[in-house]
Scaffold this active site. Sequence first.
Site, short mmCIF file in Angstrom:
data_model
loop_
_atom_site.label_atom_id
_atom_site.label_comp_id
_atom_site.label_asym_id
_atom_site.label_seq_id
_atom_site.Cartn_x
_atom_site.Cartn_y
_atom_site.Cartn_z
N ARG A 11 0.79 -1.22 0.00
CA ARG A 11 0.00 0.00 0.00
C ARG A 11 0.83 1.28 0.00
O ARG A 11 0.60 2.19 -0.80
CB ARG A 11 -0.93 0.04 1.23
CG ARG A 11 -2.17 -0.78 1.11
CD ARG A 11 -2.54 -1.38 2.44
NE ARG A 11 -1.57 -2.41 2.75
CZ ARG A 11 -1.69 -3.68 2.33
NH1 ARG A 11 -2.75 -4.05 1.68
NH2 ARG A 11 -0.74 -4.56 2.59
N THR A 12 1.78 1.37 0.90
CA THR A 12 2.49 2.64 1.07
C THR A 12 3.29 2.96 -0.19
O THR A 12 3.23 4.07 -0.73
CB THR A 12 3.41 2.57 2.30
OG1 THR A 12 2.67 2.07 3.40
CG2 THR A 12 3.96 3.94 2.64
N LYS A 41 26.05 -3.66 -0.63
CA LYS A 41 27.52 -3.67 -0.65
C LYS A 41 28.10 -2.98 0.58
O LYS A 41 29.30 -2.76 0.67
CB LYS A 41 28.03 -2.96 -1.91
CG LYS A 41 27.50 -3.52 -3.21
CD LYS A 41 28.04 -2.68 -4.37
CE LYS A 41 27.08 -2.69 -5.54
NZ LYS A 41 27.36 -1.61 -6.50
N ARG A 62 11.27 3.73 3.60
CA ARG A 62 10.85 2.73 4.60
C ARG A 62 12.09 1.93 4.96
O ARG A 62 12.78 1.40 4.07
CB ARG A 62 9.76 1.81 4.06
CG ARG A 62 9.52 0.63 5.01
CD ARG A 62 8.30 -0.16 4.67
NE ARG A 62 7.09 0.59 4.95
CZ ARG A 62 5.88 0.08 4.88
NH1 ARG A 62 5.71 -1.19 4.54
NH2 ARG A 62 4.82 0.81 5.13
N HIS A 90 4.88 5.68 11.64
CA HIS A 90 4.37 5.58 10.26
C HIS A 90 3.43 6.78 10.08
O HIS A 90 2.21 6.63 10.00
CB HIS A 90 3.64 4.25 10.08
CG HIS A 90 3.40 3.85 8.65
ND1 HIS A 90 3.56 4.70 7.58
CD2 HIS A 90 3.00 2.65 8.12
CE1 HIS A 90 3.26 4.06 6.46
NE2 HIS A 90 2.93 2.81 6.77
N1 CP Z 1 -0.29 0.00 5.82
C1 CP Z 1 0.91 -0.29 5.28
O1 CP Z 1 1.94 0.32 5.64
O2 CP Z 1 0.88 -1.26 4.33
P1 CP Z 1 2.12 -1.75 3.47
O3 CP Z 1 3.09 -2.40 4.42
O4 CP Z 1 1.56 -2.68 2.44
O5 CP Z 1 2.76 -0.52 2.85
#
Ligand code: CP
Length: 271
Positions: A11-12, A41, A62, A90
């Site tokens: 999603r993100t 590396k 991320r 998040h």
């Molecule tokens: N909600 C969320 O962060 O989903 P993903 O891990 O699929 O990005």
Amino acid sequence: MSTLFYEPSTRTRLSFESAMSRLGGTVLSTESAGEYSSAAKGETLEDTVRTVEGYADCIVIRHFQEGSAKRAASVASIPILNAGDGPGQHPTQALLDLYTIQREIGRLESIKVGMIGDLANGRTVRSLCMLLSMYNDIQIYFVAPDVVRMRDDVKNYLTARGVRWTEVSDLREVTADADVLYQTRIQRERFQNPDDYAAARGKYIIDRDLMRILKPTAVVMHPLPRVDEITTDVDSDPRAAYFRQARNGLYVRMALLKLCLADGYQPDIAL
Ligand code: CP
């Protein structure tokens, strides 16, 4: 926009990438940054960010380490958007969660929110607590197996901001009272001890039977992905908002990108 994802995402990552495309921009990324970027590396996160900022106008990151987005931002001269830093925060998820609550139940004040599941590792609930604390008359119920209770830093933050919170072991009691049930996955990948995971998983499940005591005006949310903590027969209930919630991520991230790429933008908060 460059996406640097050192942990899996559906999603993100895809909503950020779609958001940038819809705004008329382009996206640079590598598949699984941990494996296919020069991190494999031994390159540091700081060196990667210093390099990528020469090719992009913002970086969405991320990473598996708490505090990594802040580290990236400390060396970057372009906006860094935290798309999840280990069990830390998040924040863009929390923004889309607020947007979803507003759309689904029509207000962000005077609400009761039950947060369920892996609250120790769940960065979405940690960020959501921080944003909810900006609104009046919020009551939060934490419902978690003992091994993954909400951490003290968030509880202390809420107390300092005057937010009412309480830990409850009976999910039915919370379900009958809540405006929002926010379920989360038990994050197997973050457990050191498999016995702890076994103790936590399956303890709190939202199913059709539980939905019978949820208020007609309440909603069920989940940041997704789910494993088995919401049974699939709940999906057809109009109060199951989690796929609408995921779709809202696109619009919220479009707004965020537009904001942080505007002329003269100065970030004033780093999570
Ligand atoms: N909600 C969320 O962060 O989903 P993903 O891990 O699929 O990005």
